[in-house]
Design a protein around this motif. Structure first.
Motif, PDB file in Angstrom:
ATOM      1  N   GLY A  59      42.285  35.275 -13.093  1.00 41.05           N
ATOM      2  CA  GLY A  59      41.943  35.580 -11.706  1.00 41.05           C
ATOM      3  C   GLY A  59      42.378  36.950 -11.243  1.00 41.05           C
ATOM      4  O   GLY A  59      41.834  37.480 -10.267  1.00 41.05           O
ATOM      5  N   TYR A  60      43.352  37.536 -11.929  1.00 39.91           N
ATOM      6  CA  TYR A  60      43.876  38.838 -11.486  1.00 39.91           C
ATOM      7  C   TYR A  60      42.883  39.963 -11.768  1.00 39.91           C
ATOM      8  O   TYR A  60      42.489  40.700 -10.856  1.00 39.91           O
ATOM      9  CB  TYR A  60      45.219  39.122 -12.179  1.00 39.91           C
ATOM     10  N   ASP A  61      42.435  40.058 -13.016  1.00 40.82           N
ATOM     11  CA  ASP A  61      41.503  41.146 -13.374  1.00 40.82           C
ATOM     12  C   ASP A  61      40.226  41.045 -12.547  1.00 40.82           C
ATOM     13  O   ASP A  61      39.662  42.057 -12.124  1.00 40.82           O
ATOM     14  CB  ASP A  61      41.114  41.061 -14.859  1.00 40.82           C
ATOM     15  N   GLU A  62      39.779  39.800 -12.321  1.00 35.56           N
ATOM     16  CA  GLU A  62      38.527  39.592 -11.590  1.00 35.56           C
ATOM     17  C   GLU A  62      38.622  40.179 -10.181  1.00 35.56           C
ATOM     18  O   GLU A  62      37.674  40.790  -9.694  1.00 35.56           O
ATOM     19  CB  GLU A  62      38.195  38.092 -11.514  1.00 35.56           C
ATOM     20  N   ALA A 292      44.720  43.826  -5.287  1.00 34.74           N
ATOM     21  CA  ALA A 292      45.695  43.335  -6.269  1.00 34.74           C
ATOM     22  C   ALA A 292      46.803  42.548  -5.562  1.00 34.74           C
ATOM     23  O   ALA A 292      47.123  41.419  -5.943  1.00 34.74           O
ATOM     24  CB  ALA A 292      46.287  44.495  -7.057  1.00 34.74           C
ATOM     25  N   VAL A 293      47.378  43.135  -4.516  1.00 36.55           N
ATOM     26  CA  VAL A 293      48.474  42.467  -3.789  1.00 36.55           C
ATOM     27  C   VAL A 293      48.010  41.100  -3.284  1.00 36.55           C
ATOM     28  O   VAL A 293      48.702  40.083  -3.420  1.00 36.55           O
ATOM     29  CB  VAL A 293      48.931  43.333  -2.595  1.00 36.55           C
ATOM     30  N   SER A 294      46.827  41.109  -2.719  1.00 30.70           N
ATOM     31  CA  SER A 294      46.307  39.894  -2.118  1.00 30.70           C
ATOM     32  C   SER A 294      46.140  38.784  -3.162  1.00 30.70           C
ATOM     33  O   SER A 294      46.572  37.647  -2.960  1.00 30.70           O
ATOM     34  CB  SER A 294      44.958  40.248  -1.468  1.00 30.70           C
ATOM     35  N   ARG A 295      45.572  39.149  -4.315  1.00 29.68           N
ATOM     36  CA  ARG A 295      45.380  38.130  -5.360  1.00 29.68           C
ATOM     37  C   ARG A 295      46.717  37.711  -5.958  1.00 29.68           C
ATOM     38  O   ARG A 295      46.944  36.525  -6.227  1.00 29.68           O
ATOM     39  CB  ARG A 295      44.420  38.657  -6.442  1.00 29.68           C
ATOM     40  N   VAL A 296      47.623  38.664  -6.149  1.00 30.93           N
ATOM     41  CA  VAL A 296      48.943  38.318  -6.685  1.00 30.93           C
ATOM     42  C   VAL A 296      49.623  37.287  -5.787  1.00 30.93           C
ATOM     43  O   VAL A 296      50.142  36.259  -6.258  1.00 30.93           O
ATOM     44  CB  VAL A 296      49.827  39.584  -6.820  1.00 30.93           C
ATOM     45  N   LEU A 297      49.585  37.513  -4.475  1.00 29.89           N
ATOM     46  CA  LEU A 297      50.261  36.580  -3.565  1.00 29.89           C
ATOM     47  C   LEU A 297      49.556  35.218  -3.549  1.00 29.89           C
ATOM     48  O   LEU A 297      50.215  34.181  -3.457  1.00 29.89           O
ATOM     49  CB  LEU A 297      50.352  37.189  -2.161  1.00 29.89           C
ATOM     50  N   ASP A 298      48.238  35.215  -3.702  1.00 27.68           N
ATOM     51  CA  ASP A 298      47.509  33.936  -3.836  1.00 27.68           C
ATOM     52  C   ASP A 298      47.972  33.173  -5.071  1.00 27.68           C
ATOM     53  O   ASP A 298      48.215  31.966  -5.027  1.00 27.68           O
ATOM     54  CB  ASP A 298      45.998  34.174  -3.972  1.00 27.68           C
ATOM     55  N   ILE A 299      48.066  33.893  -6.185  1.00 27.37           N
ATOM     56  CA  ILE A 299      48.444  33.245  -7.450  1.00 27.37           C
ATOM     57  C   ILE A 299      49.877  32.704  -7.351  1.00 27.37           C
ATOM     58  O   ILE A 299      50.163  31.584  -7.788  1.00 27.37           O
ATOM     59  CB  ILE A 299      48.304  34.234  -8.625  1.00 27.37           C
ATOM     60  N   TYR A 300      50.776  33.488  -6.771  1.00 24.48           N
ATOM     61  CA  TYR A 300      52.155  33.014  -6.591  1.00 24.48           C
ATOM     62  C   TYR A 300      52.154  31.657  -5.890  1.00 24.48           C
ATOM     63  O   TYR A 300      52.869  30.744  -6.269  1.00 24.48           O
ATOM     64  CB  TYR A 300      52.954  34.012  -5.747  1.00 24.48           C
ATOM     65  N   GLU A 301      51.347  31.566  -4.846  1.00 24.66           N
ATOM     66  CA  GLU A 301      51.329  30.347  -4.046  1.00 24.66           C
ATOM     67  C   GLU A 301      50.666  29.191  -4.798  1.00 24.66           C
ATOM     68  O   GLU A 301      51.228  28.113  -4.925  1.00 24.66           O
ATOM     69  CB  GLU A 301      50.571  30.630  -2.739  1.00 24.66           C
ATOM     70  N   SER A 302      49.458  29.447  -5.339  1.00 26.96           N
ATOM     71  CA  SER A 302      48.712  28.337  -5.947  1.00 26.96           C
ATOM     72  C   SER A 302      49.364  27.876  -7.244  1.00 26.96           C
ATOM     73  O   SER A 302      49.292  26.697  -7.587  1.00 26.96           O
ATOM     74  CB  SER A 302      47.257  28.745  -6.193  1.00 26.96           C
ATOM     75  N   ASP A 303      50.032  28.772  -7.968  1.00 25.68           N
ATOM     76  CA  ASP A 303      50.546  28.408  -9.290  1.00 25.68           C
ATOM     77  C   ASP A 303      52.071  28.252  -9.323  1.00 25.68           C
ATOM     78  O   ASP A 303      52.652  28.115 -10.405  1.00 25.68           O
ATOM     79  CB  ASP A 303      50.092  29.442 -10.328  1.00 25.68           C
ATOM     80  N   GLY A 304      52.691  28.261  -8.168  1.00 22.57           N
ATOM     81  CA  GLY A 304      54.130  27.971  -8.102  1.00 22.57           C
ATOM     82  C   GLY A 304      54.985  28.895  -8.962  1.00 22.57           C
ATOM     83  O   GLY A 304      55.896  28.447  -9.663  1.00 22.57           O
ATOM     84  N   ILE A 305      54.703  30.191  -8.912  1.00 24.61           N
ATOM     85  CA  ILE A 305      55.401  31.149  -9.784  1.00 24.61           C
ATOM     86  C   ILE A 305      56.911  31.166  -9.500  1.00 24.61           C
ATOM     87  O   ILE A 305      57.726  31.162 -10.430  1.00 24.61           O
ATOM     88  CB  ILE A 305      54.806  32.567  -9.605  1.00 24.61           C
TER      89      ILE A 305
END
Ligand SMILES: *Cc1c(COP(=O)(O)O)cnc(C)c1O
Length: 397
Positions: A59-62, A292-305
């Motif tokens: 999801g990051y590269d996309e 990038a920032v926006s997707r990174v913060l989404d991933i942190y939330e959805s994937d429990g980083i």
């Protein structure tokens, strides 16, 4: 060209400001890097605490590719949707109220210092304010950031620094108190010192500093550029202490590889410091960086980083502790979460070079500390593999 030829060329063309490892990196995948000759390296540095999600996280590269097809850059004279979304998300993650996006960590520190001086100037109508910083701190290489960096060796050749900086000792409240005057406008510190040796601020120290700042209307600036973004098992390291800064800086893992940083502040500071015309940046917060920032913060939330860090970090700690008991020349383990160091009684360059030659990317912090700042997505099996390679390097020296 082969690797050695590339390296020779680089040494003719690039300014030699780094003693580089003798490898040319080509691509990354997950928690591994590959050099141009196809050798695999387990990465326990992540571009110095940048690639929190490793390489090519789903999801990051996309998100970046989509944004490249739309618009990479606009001036800050116009609004753009990625910046608006990224700002909302980083506010939610940090609990701060106002954000200014930058291109780097040092630039975030510059902005934080300017905001603090402007706040005091707005209140007092004069400009001779002082800032207290910590010995052994690291805040970046530009003049403002360097001026608050507590490492004389980095500053010496470039004096004079910006004026009115006083240095105190981290975790020594009295040393801070003794440097406070009626002109002190800010106290800046890393919540966990990175380059200076992986030293967390103590809870009691931070609480006392917060109280002092409240009493005297001094702004507390916490530099979370290295220790932030989940590395300590909290989104921002200060959240563990319940001590909120007035201004904080973030960068490194914020864009997970895209150059971006930010300084954030409370509404009170926002309303009483920088106004239109006071500060700016051409690239900072551009659509590509903010996508990038926006997707990174989404991933942190959805994937429990951040939760994952809490799970895997104790395992890393226990394995590092085993090394401390096994090797006499390792004095202690330092740090917290996935930000760890092994302090040795000797320079660690040789150990690290051996590890890199054996396919493990490690870095030092100062001459005598081996630093571990891996991608936050590492699993126990990666810790085991890292320990295997490192143990061999330790046995050899
Ligand atoms: C890396 C770092 C900086 C500087 O960030 P750059 O992006 O290299 O300018 C500032 N503060 C801390 C704590 C850092 O670790």
């Amino acid at each position: 060209m082969n690797m050695q030829e590339y390296i020779s060329q680089a040494e003719q063309d690039l300014l030699h400001t780094y003693n580089r490892f003798q490898i040319v990196l080509d691509r990354g995948e997950g928690v591994h890097l590959y050099d141009i000759e196809g050798r695999e390296y387990l990465d326990f540095v992540s571009g110095i605490a940048v690639f929190a999600l490793g390489y090519h996280y789903p999801g990051y590269d996309e998100a970046l590719k989509d944004q490249i097809d739309k618009l990479i850059h606009t001036s800050n004279y116009y609004y753009n949707v990625p910046a608006i979304e990224a700002a909302r998300k980083i506010k939610a993650a940090s609990g701060m109220d106002r954000v200014f996006f930058t291109n780097s960590g040092a630039e975030a520190v510059e902005g934080a210092l300017k905001a603090a001086r402007k706040y005091a100037y707005t209140r007092d109508g004069h400009t001779d304010h002082e800032i207290i910083a910590m010995e052994h701190s690291f805040h970046g290489r530009t003049f403002g950031a360097l001026s608050v960096t507590g490492n004389a060796h980095y500053r010496e050749a470039f004096e004079p620094m910006i004026g009115n900086i006083r240095f105190a000792q981290l975790n020594d409240y009295d040393s801070v108190l003794s440097r406070v005057t009626d002109r002190t406008c800010a106290i800046i510190l890393e919540t966990v010192q990175g380059e200076g040796g992986l030293i967390p601020a103590e809870a009691e120290f931070l609480r006392k500093i917060r109280k002092l700042c409240d009493e005297k209307d001094i702004l507390l600036i916490l530099d979370e550029i290295q220790c932030g973004m989940g590395r300590t098992g909290h989104m921002y390291a200060w959240q563990k202490y319940g001590v909120k800064p007035d201004i904080m800086t973030t960068a490194k893992a914020l864009g997970c590889g895209v150059p971006v940083g930010a300084f954030l502040m409370t509404e009170r500071v926002g309303q009483n410091s920088l106004v239109a015309g006071d500060h700016g940046t051409t690239y900072g917060g551009n659509p590509l960086a903010c996508a990038a920032v926006s997707r990174v913060l989404d991933i942190y939330e959805s994937d429990g980083i951040v939760g994952h860090v809490k799970e895997v970090a104790p395992y890393l700690e226990s394995k590092l502790d085993e090394l401390v008991s096994r090797f006499d020349f390792i004095i202690e383990r330092r740090g917290t979460g996935l930000m760890q160091g092994l302090k040795c009684d000797r320079p660690v360059g040789d150990i690290i070079n051996r590890a890199v030659s054996s396919g493990l990317i490690l870095i030092n912090a100062g001459a005598d500390i081996i630093r571990f700042v891996p991608p936050l997505i590492i699993e126990k099996e990666h810790v085991d593999r890292m320990i295997d390679i490192l143990t061999k390097a330790l046995e050899e020296v």
